[in-house]
Design a protein around this motif. Structure first.
Motif, PDB file in Angstrom:
ATOM      1  N   MET A   1       0.815  -1.193   0.000  1.00 20.81           N
ATOM      2  CA  MET A   1       0.000   0.000   0.000  1.00 20.81           C
ATOM      3  C   MET A   1       0.860   1.258   0.000  1.00 20.81           C
ATOM      4  SD  MET A   1      -3.109  -1.150   2.592  1.00 20.81           S
ATOM      5  CE  MET A   1      -3.698   0.494   2.816  1.00 20.81           C
TER       6      MET A   1
ATOM      7  N   LYS B   1       1.798   2.322  -3.512  1.00 20.28           N
ATOM      8  CA  LYS B   1       0.682   2.941  -4.234  1.00 20.28           C
ATOM      9  C   LYS B   1       0.426   4.363  -3.732  1.00 20.28           C
ATOM     10  CE  LYS B   1      -2.713   0.435  -5.668  1.00 20.28           C
ATOM     11  NZ  LYS B   1      -2.977  -0.148  -6.948  1.00 20.28           N
TER      12      LYS B   1
ATOM     13  N   GLY C   1      -1.489  -3.428  -3.923  1.00 23.05           N
ATOM     14  CA  GLY C   1      -1.572  -2.710  -2.660  1.00 23.05           C
ATOM     15  C   GLY C   1      -1.257  -3.535  -1.432  1.00 23.05           C
TER      16      GLY C   1
ATOM     17  N   TYR D   1      -5.080   8.322   2.099  1.00 25.69           N
ATOM     18  CA  TYR D   1      -5.037   7.172   1.203  1.00 25.69           C
ATOM     19  C   TYR D   1      -5.648   5.931   1.868  1.00 25.69           C
ATOM     20  CZ  TYR D   1      -3.224   3.325  -1.570  1.00 25.69           C
ATOM     21  OH  TYR D   1      -3.111   2.179  -2.310  1.00 25.69           O
ATOM     22  N   THR D   2      -5.228   5.629   3.088  1.00 28.43           N
ATOM     23  CA  THR D   2      -5.740   4.431   3.751  1.00 28.43           C
ATOM     24  C   THR D   2      -7.245   4.548   4.011  1.00 28.43           C
ATOM     25  OG1 THR D   2      -5.022   5.292   5.905  1.00 28.43           O
ATOM     26  CG2 THR D   2      -3.551   3.727   4.794  1.00 28.43           C
TER      27      THR D   2
ATOM     28  N   GLN E   1      -9.352   6.119   2.070  1.00 27.83           N
ATOM     29  CA  GLN E   1      -9.973   5.881   0.757  1.00 27.83           C
ATOM     30  C   GLN E   1      -9.918   4.407   0.362  1.00 27.83           C
ATOM     31  OE1 GLN E   1      -7.626   8.471  -1.672  1.00 27.83           O
ATOM     32  NE2 GLN E   1      -8.775  10.302  -1.114  1.00 27.83           N
ATOM     33  N   GLU E   2      -8.915   3.710   0.828  1.00 27.37           N
ATOM     34  CA  GLU E   2      -8.750   2.296   0.476  1.00 27.37           C
ATOM     35  C   GLU E   2      -9.551   1.363   1.377  1.00 27.37           C
ATOM     36  OE1 GLU E   2      -6.934   0.825  -2.180  1.00 27.37           O
ATOM     37  OE2 GLU E   2      -7.159   2.912  -2.830  1.00 27.37           O
TER      38      GLU E   2
END
Length: 188
Positions: free
Chosen positions: A1, A4, A34, A72-73, A75-76
């Motif tokens: 991750m 990315k 990821g 980011y995390t 959103q993931e």
């Protein structure tokens, strides 16, 4: 991750095509999974290449990556875990190790860092960070600053050396009158 998220930082700062060029420069393709663990040497080479592409230092890139990592995390799909950390920044920082235990259930190869909150005062706190990885202190500064934003508690974070095998960070709560608005940061 992390790779990315680093790609996002590169694209945001140097354009959409920059990531492919950066990957080619370090001898890698630009297709990263990821949930896969990549060699630290490759990640370090990518960080260095992103720094060159952005005209920034390695430390600046890691700081940006730390700030972006929180967004980011979320959103993931890891956003609910962030929300479950608690009602405020101090509580959240104190529960990061528990979050990493839960993430480790989904990602068994994870080698998470450890965070310990000490010396809490009305003005801030001291955060101890332990990791098997080296040189990530600028990323930790960015992470904590962005978590401060998430919990509506702006902070200034500085790396203050090492103690008992841990990196030491001074986290100062920034009073509202010291927080700059976007207009103050970027003159029109």
């Amino acid at each position: 991750m992390v790779v990315k998220a680093l790609a996002d930082v590169a694209r945001a700062g140097a354009g959409e095509q920059s990531w492919s060029a950066i990957c080619a420069q370090v001898g890698s393709d630009d297709h990263f999974v990821g949930t896969r663990d990549y060699p630290e040497e490759l990640v370090g080479d990518l960080v260095a290449a992103v720094a060159v592409a952005l005209g920034a230092s390695r430390e600046e890139v890691l700081h940006r990556l730390g700030r972006h990592w929180i967004r980011y995390t979320a959103q993931e799909g890891w956003g609910p875990l962030l929300q479950a950390l608690g009602p405020d920044l101090v509580t959240a920082l104190g529960r990061l190790d528990g979050l990493h235990v839960r993430v480790g259930l989904a990602l068994p190869h994870l080698r998470p860092p450890s965070f310990q909150v000490v010396d809490v005062s009305p003005d801030g706190l001291v955060l101890l960070y332990r990791s098997t990885r080296t040189g990530l202190e600028p990323m930790v500064c960015g992470l904590v600053e962005e978590l401060g934003q998430v919990f509506d508690c702006p902070v200034a974070v500085t790396h203050d050396g090492r103690r008992d095998g841990a990196a030491v960070f001074a986290v100062r709560f920034v009073p509202a009158h010291e927080v700059l608005t976007a207009e103050q940061v970027v003159p029109s």
